[in-house]
Design a protein around this motif. Structure first.
Motif, PDB file in Angstrom:
ATOM      1  N   PRO A  22      -9.724 -22.985  -6.272  1.00 35.55           N
ATOM      2  CA  PRO A  22      -9.626 -22.972  -4.823  1.00 35.55           C
ATOM      3  C   PRO A  22     -10.797 -22.294  -4.104  1.00 35.55           C
ATOM      4  O   PRO A  22     -11.340 -21.312  -4.586  1.00 35.55           O
ATOM      5  CB  PRO A  22      -8.320 -22.193  -4.564  1.00 35.55           C
TER       6      PRO A  22
ATOM      7  N   LEU B  52     -13.725 -23.120  -3.647  1.00 36.23           N
ATOM      8  CA  LEU B  52     -15.104 -23.370  -4.096  1.00 36.23           C
ATOM      9  C   LEU B  52     -15.712 -24.579  -3.387  1.00 36.23           C
ATOM     10  O   LEU B  52     -16.930 -24.748  -3.399  1.00 36.23           O
ATOM     11  CB  LEU B  52     -15.149 -23.520  -5.622  1.00 36.23           C
TER      12      LEU B  52
ATOM     13  N   ARG C 125     -19.162 -19.981   2.525  1.00 36.71           N
ATOM     14  CA  ARG C 125     -18.144 -18.960   2.258  1.00 36.71           C
ATOM     15  C   ARG C 125     -18.816 -17.687   1.754  1.00 36.71           C
ATOM     16  O   ARG C 125     -19.464 -17.707   0.697  1.00 36.71           O
ATOM     17  CB  ARG C 125     -17.207 -19.512   1.191  1.00 36.71           C
TER      18      ARG C 125
ATOM     19  N   TYR D 182     -21.512 -15.117  -2.662  1.00 41.95           N
ATOM     20  CA  TYR D 182     -21.579 -16.339  -3.473  1.00 41.95           C
ATOM     21  C   TYR D 182     -22.901 -17.092  -3.333  1.00 41.95           C
ATOM     22  O   TYR D 182     -23.123 -18.068  -4.043  1.00 41.95           O
ATOM     23  CB  TYR D 182     -20.409 -17.259  -3.116  1.00 41.95           C
TER      24      TYR D 182
ATOM     25  N   ASN E 106     -14.294 -22.612 -13.654  1.00 45.56           N
ATOM     26  CA  ASN E 106     -14.314 -21.545 -12.653  1.00 45.56           C
ATOM     27  C   ASN E 106     -12.943 -21.580 -11.979  1.00 45.56           C
ATOM     28  O   ASN E 106     -12.701 -22.400 -11.091  1.00 45.56           O
ATOM     29  CB  ASN E 106     -15.427 -21.728 -11.627  1.00 45.56           C
TER      30      ASN E 106
ATOM     31  N   ALA F 106     -11.622 -19.594 -10.006  1.00 44.91           N
ATOM     32  CA  ALA F 106     -11.591 -18.910  -8.707  1.00 44.91           C
ATOM     33  C   ALA F 106     -10.380 -17.964  -8.685  1.00 44.91           C
ATOM     34  O   ALA F 106     -10.051 -17.371  -9.704  1.00 44.91           O
ATOM     35  CB  ALA F 106     -11.626 -19.910  -7.564  1.00 44.91           C
ATOM     36  N   ALA F 107      -9.698 -17.845  -7.565  1.00 47.56           N
ATOM     37  CA  ALA F 107      -8.648 -16.823  -7.457  1.00 47.56           C
ATOM     38  C   ALA F 107      -7.484 -17.059  -8.414  1.00 47.56           C
ATOM     39  O   ALA F 107      -6.798 -16.107  -8.800  1.00 47.56           O
ATOM     40  CB  ALA F 107      -8.149 -16.754  -6.023  1.00 47.56           C
TER      41      ALA F 107
ATOM     42  N   HIS G  13      -7.033 -14.887 -11.445  1.00 47.86           N
ATOM     43  CA  HIS G  13      -6.470 -13.539 -11.303  1.00 47.86           C
ATOM     44  C   HIS G  13      -4.943 -13.547 -11.173  1.00 47.86           C
ATOM     45  O   HIS G  13      -4.323 -12.488 -11.211  1.00 47.86           O
ATOM     46  CB  HIS G  13      -7.048 -12.844 -10.072  1.00 47.86           C
TER      47      HIS G  13
ATOM     48  N   HIS H 178     -18.048 -17.741 -13.428  1.00 53.24           N
ATOM     49  CA  HIS H 178     -17.937 -17.219 -12.061  1.00 53.24           C
ATOM     50  C   HIS H 178     -19.330 -17.048 -11.474  1.00 53.24           C
ATOM     51  O   HIS H 178     -20.247 -16.591 -12.177  1.00 53.24           O
ATOM     52  CB  HIS H 178     -17.245 -15.849 -12.042  1.00 53.24           C
ATOM     53  N   LEU H 179     -19.442 -17.345 -10.187  1.00 52.61           N
ATOM     54  CA  LEU H 179     -20.715 -17.086  -9.502  1.00 52.61           C
ATOM     55  C   LEU H 179     -20.962 -15.593  -9.368  1.00 52.61           C
ATOM     56  O   LEU H 179     -22.064 -15.097  -9.622  1.00 52.61           O
ATOM     57  CB  LEU H 179     -20.697 -17.725  -8.107  1.00 52.61           C
ATOM     58  N   SER H 180     -19.940 -14.886  -8.942  1.00 52.19           N
ATOM     59  CA  SER H 180     -20.052 -13.431  -8.781  1.00 52.19           C
ATOM     60  C   SER H 180     -19.605 -12.754 -10.077  1.00 52.19           C
ATOM     61  O   SER H 180     -19.184 -13.423 -11.022  1.00 52.19           O
ATOM     62  CB  SER H 180     -19.161 -12.964  -7.620  1.00 52.19           C
TER      63      SER H 180
ATOM     64  N   PRO I 135     -16.788 -10.600 -11.176  1.00 53.25           N
ATOM     65  CA  PRO I 135     -15.511 -10.045 -10.703  1.00 53.25           C
ATOM     66  C   PRO I 135     -15.295  -8.596 -11.131  1.00 53.25           C
ATOM     67  O   PRO I 135     -14.620  -7.841 -10.423  1.00 53.25           O
ATOM     68  CB  PRO I 135     -14.464 -10.978 -11.322  1.00 53.25           C
TER      69      PRO I 135
ATOM     70  N   ARG J 230     -16.292  -6.028  -8.627  1.00 50.47           N
ATOM     71  CA  ARG J 230     -15.676  -6.178  -7.300  1.00 50.47           C
ATOM     72  C   ARG J 230     -14.319  -5.472  -7.256  1.00 50.47           C
ATOM     73  O   ARG J 230     -14.087  -4.542  -8.009  1.00 50.47           O
ATOM     74  CB  ARG J 230     -15.592  -7.676  -6.955  1.00 50.47           C
TER      75      ARG J 230
ATOM     76  N   ARG K  74      -9.539  -8.200  -8.957  1.00 55.90           N
ATOM     77  CA  ARG K  74     -10.329  -9.251  -9.612  1.00 55.90           C
ATOM     78  C   ARG K  74     -10.656  -8.909 -11.065  1.00 55.90           C
ATOM     79  O   ARG K  74     -11.282  -9.698 -11.773  1.00 55.90           O
ATOM     80  CB  ARG K  74     -11.637  -9.507  -8.844  1.00 55.90           C
TER      81      ARG K  74
HETATM   82  C1  DQA Z   1     -15.071 -16.521  -8.274  1.00 57.51           C
HETATM   83  C2  DQA Z   1     -14.602 -15.063  -8.295  1.00 57.51           C
HETATM   84  C3  DQA Z   1     -13.136 -14.941  -7.897  1.00 57.51           C
HETATM   85  O1  DQA Z   1     -12.756 -13.575  -7.900  1.00 57.51           O
HETATM   86  C4  DQA Z   1     -12.906 -15.501  -6.521  1.00 57.51           C
HETATM   87  O2  DQA Z   1     -11.529 -15.497  -6.207  1.00 57.51           O
HETATM   88  C5  DQA Z   1     -13.486 -16.858  -6.328  1.00 57.51           C
HETATM   89  C6  DQA Z   1     -14.775 -17.175  -6.920  1.00 57.51           C
HETATM   90  C7  DQA Z   1     -16.576 -16.632  -8.527  1.00 57.51           C
HETATM   91  O3  DQA Z   1     -17.026 -17.735  -8.844  1.00 57.51           O
HETATM   92  O4  DQA Z   1     -17.308 -15.649  -8.389  1.00 57.51           O
HETATM   93  O5  DQA Z   1     -12.951 -17.671  -5.602  1.00 57.51           O
HETATM   94  O6  DQA Z   1     -14.393 -17.232  -9.303  1.00 57.51           O
END
Ligand code: DQA
Length: 150
Positions: free
Chosen positions: A13, A15, A21, A26, A75, A77-78, A81, A101-103, A105, A108, A112
């Motif tokens: 979700p 992405l 965003r 990101y 990926n 995303a949320a 977690h 993941h781009l970031s 986690p 953060r 996460r």
């Molecule tokens: C993410 C990291 C997740 O914590 C976050 O909820 C995302 C993107 C990332 O690609 O860094 O939606 O998966």
């Protein structure tokens, strides 16, 4: 699995909003950029690249990957977690799974730091922005080729 191996790259979700965003976290690359990076890194392997905002859809695609794919880059995303359902779906696979993941986690918020994907992933790539897709796809392709040669 089909005769020619296919790599699934599935995205969870929000992405679809990449590029606009939270760019400080990101980056400015879009999901289309991530798809181009993933396809360029696949060394000629066919790539199925998809994104959804819906947990059930993501799970259906993971089941599909179990039937059709030689490897999976995910990926979550949320949902990574939060989703035990995602973990259970991934447990049904016998192909290599690379969490992407781009970031980073782990650098953060503490919510996460929990991942329902990491326990069943072969490996994790995080923190390199859109280049995480390059590294994750290369890793998955190497794993697929190693398995084919074994
Ligand atoms: C993410 C990291 C997740 O914590 C976050 O909820 C995302 C993107 C990332 O690609 O860094 O939606 O998966």
């Amino acid at each position: 699995m089909p005769d020619s191996p296919v790599l699934y790259v599935l995205n969870g979700p929000n992405l679809n909003l990449l590029g606009t965003r939270e760019p400080a976290i990101y980056g400015s690359a879009t999901l289309a950029d991530a798809e181009n990076v993933a396809k360029a890194a696949a060394g000629g392997l066919a790539v199925v690249f998809r994104q959804t905002n819906h947990e059930g859809q993501l799970i259906d695609w993971i089941h599909e990957a179990g039937r059709e794919a030689a490897g999976l880059v995910l990926n979550p995303a949320a949902y990574g977690h939060t989703s035990v359902a995602l973990l259970d779906a991934l447990k049904s696979l016998s192909i290599p799974i690379v969490e992407c993941h781009l970031s980073n986690p782990l650098a953060r918020e503490s919510f996460r730091h929990q991942s329902y994907v990491s326990p069943v992933a072969t490996g994790i790539v995080s923190g390199f922005g859109v280049n995480s897709y390059d590294l994750a796809v290369r890793a998955a392709v190497t794993l697929i080729r190693e398995r084919a040669a074994a």
